[in-house]
Design a protein around this motif. Sequence first.
Motif, PDB file in Angstrom:
ATOM      1  N   LEU A  45       3.981  -6.418 -18.174  1.00 21.46           N
ATOM      2  CA  LEU A  45       3.242  -5.157 -18.138  1.00 21.46           C
ATOM      3  C   LEU A  45       3.229  -4.508 -19.525  1.00 21.46           C
ATOM      4  CD1 LEU A  45       4.636  -3.786 -14.748  1.00 21.46           C
ATOM      5  CD2 LEU A  45       2.269  -4.470 -15.176  1.00 21.46           C
ATOM      6  N   ARG A  80       4.330 -14.867 -14.802  1.00 20.48           N
ATOM      7  CA  ARG A  80       3.639 -14.017 -13.827  1.00 20.48           C
ATOM      8  C   ARG A  80       2.595 -14.832 -13.059  1.00 20.48           C
ATOM      9  NH1 ARG A  80      -1.208 -11.321 -14.224  1.00 20.48           N
ATOM     10  NH2 ARG A  80      -1.327 -11.405 -16.488  1.00 20.48           N
ATOM     11  N   PHE A 127       8.988  -0.320  -7.785  1.00 21.83           N
ATOM     12  CA  PHE A 127       8.985   0.894  -8.608  1.00 21.83           C
ATOM     13  C   PHE A 127       9.850   1.983  -7.986  1.00 21.83           C
ATOM     14  CE2 PHE A 127       4.941  -1.148  -9.520  1.00 21.83           C
ATOM     15  CZ  PHE A 127       4.900  -1.090 -10.896  1.00 21.83           C
ATOM     16  N   TRP A 184      -3.789   3.184   2.983  1.00 20.44           N
ATOM     17  CA  TRP A 184      -4.761   2.840   4.024  1.00 20.44           C
ATOM     18  C   TRP A 184      -4.393   1.553   4.738  1.00 20.44           C
ATOM     19  CZ3 TRP A 184      -5.928   3.335  -1.190  1.00 20.44           C
ATOM     20  CH2 TRP A 184      -6.032   2.137  -1.895  1.00 20.44           C
ATOM     21  N   ILE A 230      -3.694 -11.835  -1.663  1.00 18.07           N
ATOM     22  CA  ILE A 230      -4.194 -12.034  -3.019  1.00 18.07           C
ATOM     23  C   ILE A 230      -3.882 -13.446  -3.508  1.00 18.07           C
ATOM     24  CG2 ILE A 230      -3.725 -11.343  -5.425  1.00 18.07           C
ATOM     25  CD1 ILE A 230      -3.680  -8.447  -4.318  1.00 18.07           C
ATOM     26  N   MET A 231      -2.736 -13.969  -3.059  1.00 24.75           N
ATOM     27  CA  MET A 231      -2.347 -15.300  -3.508  1.00 24.75           C
ATOM     28  C   MET A 231      -2.976 -16.397  -2.650  1.00 24.75           C
ATOM     29  SD  MET A 231       1.549 -14.293  -4.401  1.00 24.75           S
ATOM     30  CE  MET A 231       1.820 -12.972  -5.581  1.00 24.75           C
ATOM     31  N   ARG A 266      -1.262   4.350 -11.604  1.00 20.22           N
ATOM     32  CA  ARG A 266      -0.741   3.328 -12.489  1.00 20.22           C
ATOM     33  C   ARG A 266       0.049   2.262 -11.731  1.00 20.22           C
ATOM     34  NH1 ARG A 266       1.207   3.631 -17.852  1.00 20.22           N
ATOM     35  NH2 ARG A 266       1.817   1.525 -18.445  1.00 20.22           N
ATOM     36  N   GLN A 267       0.911   2.714 -10.809  1.00 17.47           N
ATOM     37  CA  GLN A 267       1.796   1.752 -10.143  1.00 17.47           C
ATOM     38  C   GLN A 267       1.008   0.763  -9.280  1.00 17.47           C
ATOM     39  OE1 GLN A 267       4.808   4.117  -8.172  1.00 17.47           O
ATOM     40  NE2 GLN A 267       5.945   4.261 -10.082  1.00 17.47           N
ATOM     41  N   HIS A 268      -0.038   1.266  -8.603  1.00 16.17           N
ATOM     42  CA  HIS A 268      -0.853   0.358  -7.798  1.00 16.17           C
ATOM     43  C   HIS A 268      -1.561  -0.666  -8.688  1.00 16.17           C
ATOM     44  CE1 HIS A 268      -0.900   3.382  -4.274  1.00 16.17           C
ATOM     45  NE2 HIS A 268      -0.064   2.415  -4.041  1.00 16.17           N
ATOM     46  N   ASP A 277      -0.482  -1.658 -11.639  1.00  7.92           N
ATOM     47  CA  ASP A 277       0.556  -2.557 -12.139  1.00  7.92           C
ATOM     48  C   ASP A 277       0.909  -3.615 -11.095  1.00  7.92           C
ATOM     49  OD1 ASP A 277       0.656  -1.323 -14.545  1.00  7.92           O
ATOM     50  OD2 ASP A 277       2.550  -0.260 -14.210  1.00  7.92           O
ATOM     51  N   LEU A 278       0.970  -3.195  -9.824  1.00  8.76           N
ATOM     52  CA  LEU A 278       1.296  -4.152  -8.763  1.00  8.76           C
ATOM     53  C   LEU A 278       0.234  -5.242  -8.692  1.00  8.76           C
ATOM     54  CD1 LEU A 278       2.627  -1.839  -5.921  1.00  8.76           C
ATOM     55  CD2 LEU A 278       3.874  -3.697  -7.010  1.00  8.76           C
ATOM     56  N   MET A 279      -1.050  -4.835  -8.732  1.00  9.90           N
ATOM     57  CA  MET A 279      -2.126  -5.822  -8.681  1.00  9.90           C
ATOM     58  C   MET A 279      -1.990  -6.799  -9.855  1.00  9.90           C
ATOM     59  SD  MET A 279      -3.654  -5.269  -6.010  1.00  9.90           S
ATOM     60  CE  MET A 279      -5.278  -5.334  -5.366  1.00  9.90           C
ATOM     61  N   HIS A 280      -1.627  -6.265 -11.014  1.00 14.37           N
ATOM     62  CA  HIS A 280      -1.436  -7.096 -12.202  1.00 14.37           C
ATOM     63  C   HIS A 280      -0.275  -8.059 -11.971  1.00 14.37           C
ATOM     64  CE1 HIS A 280      -1.375  -8.076 -16.477  1.00 14.37           C
ATOM     65  NE2 HIS A 280      -0.067  -7.914 -16.444  1.00 14.37           N
ATOM     66  N   ASN A 281       0.797  -7.507 -11.407  1.00 13.14           N
ATOM     67  CA  ASN A 281       1.995  -8.286 -11.121  1.00 13.14           C
ATOM     68  C   ASN A 281       1.669  -9.472 -10.199  1.00 13.14           C
ATOM     69  OD1 ASN A 281       5.142  -7.608  -9.451  1.00 13.14           O
ATOM     70  ND2 ASN A 281       4.671  -9.033 -11.072  1.00 13.14           N
ATOM     71  N   TRP A 282       0.764  -9.241  -9.235  1.00 10.44           N
ATOM     72  CA  TRP A 282       0.383 -10.318  -8.303  1.00 10.44           C
ATOM     73  C   TRP A 282      -0.742 -11.164  -8.867  1.00 10.44           C
ATOM     74  CZ3 TRP A 282      -0.070  -5.845  -4.325  1.00 10.44           C
ATOM     75  CH2 TRP A 282       1.215  -5.395  -3.993  1.00 10.44           C
ATOM     76  N   SER A 283      -1.108 -10.925 -10.125  1.00  9.13           N
ATOM     77  CA  SER A 283      -2.177 -11.682 -10.783  1.00  9.13           C
ATOM     78  C   SER A 283      -3.479 -11.650  -9.991  1.00  9.13           C
ATOM     79  CB  SER A 283      -1.756 -13.136 -11.029  1.00  9.13           C
ATOM     80  OG  SER A 283      -0.536 -13.162 -11.718  1.00  9.13           O
ATOM     81  N   ALA A 284      -3.848 -10.471  -9.509  1.00  9.41           N
ATOM     82  CA  ALA A 284      -5.094 -10.326  -8.746  1.00  9.41           C
ATOM     83  C   ALA A 284      -6.295 -10.489  -9.664  1.00  9.41           C
ATOM     84  CB  ALA A 284      -5.131  -8.963  -8.075  1.00  9.41           C
ATOM     85  N   LEU A 343      -8.224  -2.547  -3.827  1.00  6.01           N
ATOM     86  CA  LEU A 343      -7.610  -1.318  -4.340  1.00  6.01           C
ATOM     87  C   LEU A 343      -8.647  -0.231  -4.642  1.00  6.01           C
ATOM     88  CD1 LEU A 343      -5.198   0.300  -5.314  1.00  6.01           C
ATOM     89  CD2 LEU A 343      -5.387  -0.813  -7.525  1.00  6.01           C
TER      90      LEU A 343
END
Lengths: 273, 313
Positions: A71, A90, A99, A107, A120-121, B207-209, B211-218, B227
């Motif tokens: 990040l 990653r 976090f 939702w 997603i994966m 930001r955190q949402h 970052d999470l998407m980034h973390n999961w390589s979306a 999102l």
Amino acid sequence: MLDAATDRSRTAALSSPVIEARDVSLTYASADGDVHALSNINLSIAAGEFVSFIGPSGCGKTTFLRAVADLEHATGGDLRVNGLTPHDARMQRAYGYVFQAAALFPWRNIEDNIMLPLEIMGLDEDERRERARRNLELVNLTGFERKFPWQLSGGMQQRASIARALSFDPALLLMDEPFGALDEIVRDHLNEQLLQLWNRTGKTVLFVTHSIQEAVFLSSRIIVMSPRPGRIIDDIACDLPRDRGLDIRETPEFIALAQRVRSGLRAGHAYDE
Amino acid sequence: MTNNATPMMNKATPMMSGLPLLTRIRRGAALPLAAMIVALTVLWYAGAVLMNMTLVRDAFEREEVEYTTMELVAGTLDAERPLLPAPHQIVATFIDGVFNYAPNSPRSLVYHSWVTLSAALLGLAMGVATGILLAVLIIHVRVLEKSLLPWIIASQMIPVLAIAPITIVVLGSIGIRGLVPKALISAYLCVFPVVIGMVKGLTSPDRQHRDLMHNWSATPAQVFFKLRWPAAIPYLFASLKVAMAISIVGAVVGELPTGAQAGIGARLLAGSYYGQTIQIWAALLAISIVAAGFVGLVGLIEKSVARRMGAPA
């Protein structure tokens, strides 16, 4: 639960470090000149360790975690995760991130939240449900699948967020002050549960905290950091028994470790106050 | 309709919030609304009497008949072409226009409302689609935010009254008449709130949402559909309510410059030519009810979508 392939990779991981930082530094350009968030970090973390990062604000503990998670990007030195760059690690889904805020998607119900990374994966529906079930059980949230995040307490939301981070079975769990926003009683309770979880799963955990008690109670190793520039000032092995209960906090060994962490933090603070 | 209408009702509030409108009205939550309507009606009658007084007095004096104050007041509430028609005159003409003619008769208010509404709905659909598309482009192409948004904002500075005749005349000269030019004017008005709302909504995830998407390589598409889009839904509905209301304004304005034969705009224009103030007000009442109904409908759809997306009931 583990097939042969993961077993082999785990054996391999035991011999080589999960995290290998060599002279890692990270500098931001800001209006007041460069900010040295991390300066010459040298650190090697083996598989299965529970490593806490503790230090005052601005010491770079979160920055280091974010650098591991791809990040943020180190501006100097070499950072390897499972022998790969943070980006490649990653892409291989090497880590789950938790976090301070649970950051559940409002939702989606709890089950759908846990299944989101799996969606997603590209895992199929049955596999997603099975993993959600298994991970909700792991954090004691069975029966809450259909609830929406707002219907859960803060502690339960954070447990759901941990289940989500574990859902794709990463070998590495990165936790950035995950219990910082919770009250002390809930925090104690979750600390115990996290410790059990760590014992059961054998994950490598990197855990950022402000709390000395929490750090000593949870960790197998504590990294004390200091700001301006962000650097490591002490690296404490914490060899309390793995199946410790909350009572251990009254023992002399625990108190001695807490003292050492505290004096490290004081030393880091002394020169700028 | 607020839930805690009066202090007395406070105890019942948690139970009442989820109840249908009619039940709430029966239980007295409509009291403040009713009081407001009564007060407005009284004011309106007073206004009608005062504004039409000179007109009626002159008429009496022209014909040199004796009149009492009562007759004068009665006259102000019963004039054929009053400055300000009394509410009962408007309601009578409205009811006549709605119920006494076949829905396809040019004297029927239902007919005129439908002509306007169909243009408005077509315009709304085009405007919302365009607005969402522009918003998606703007959030994904950074340059567009700087280059496109000022033009969109500037476009709203031009009064629709100036745009409407140009559009109608230009399109008319190439043979496009009727529904489409009016719909285009509606669409022109609808784009703005939708772009503004959707840019805000699509960039609302924290930001955190992200970052999470980034973390999961979306992938970017996954970030959008899992999102950004769901996060933008509440903003979309807020924009839709505004767009719904102004799409009708756009369609009415689109009917004014052409001397259109049908539609609420045509009705208003004819009314003002012949001094038929009651007809004008009845037409306004009709289109207000249509607009309120459709904005209410958007609100209902919003509620049901919100419930499915896990919002507290």
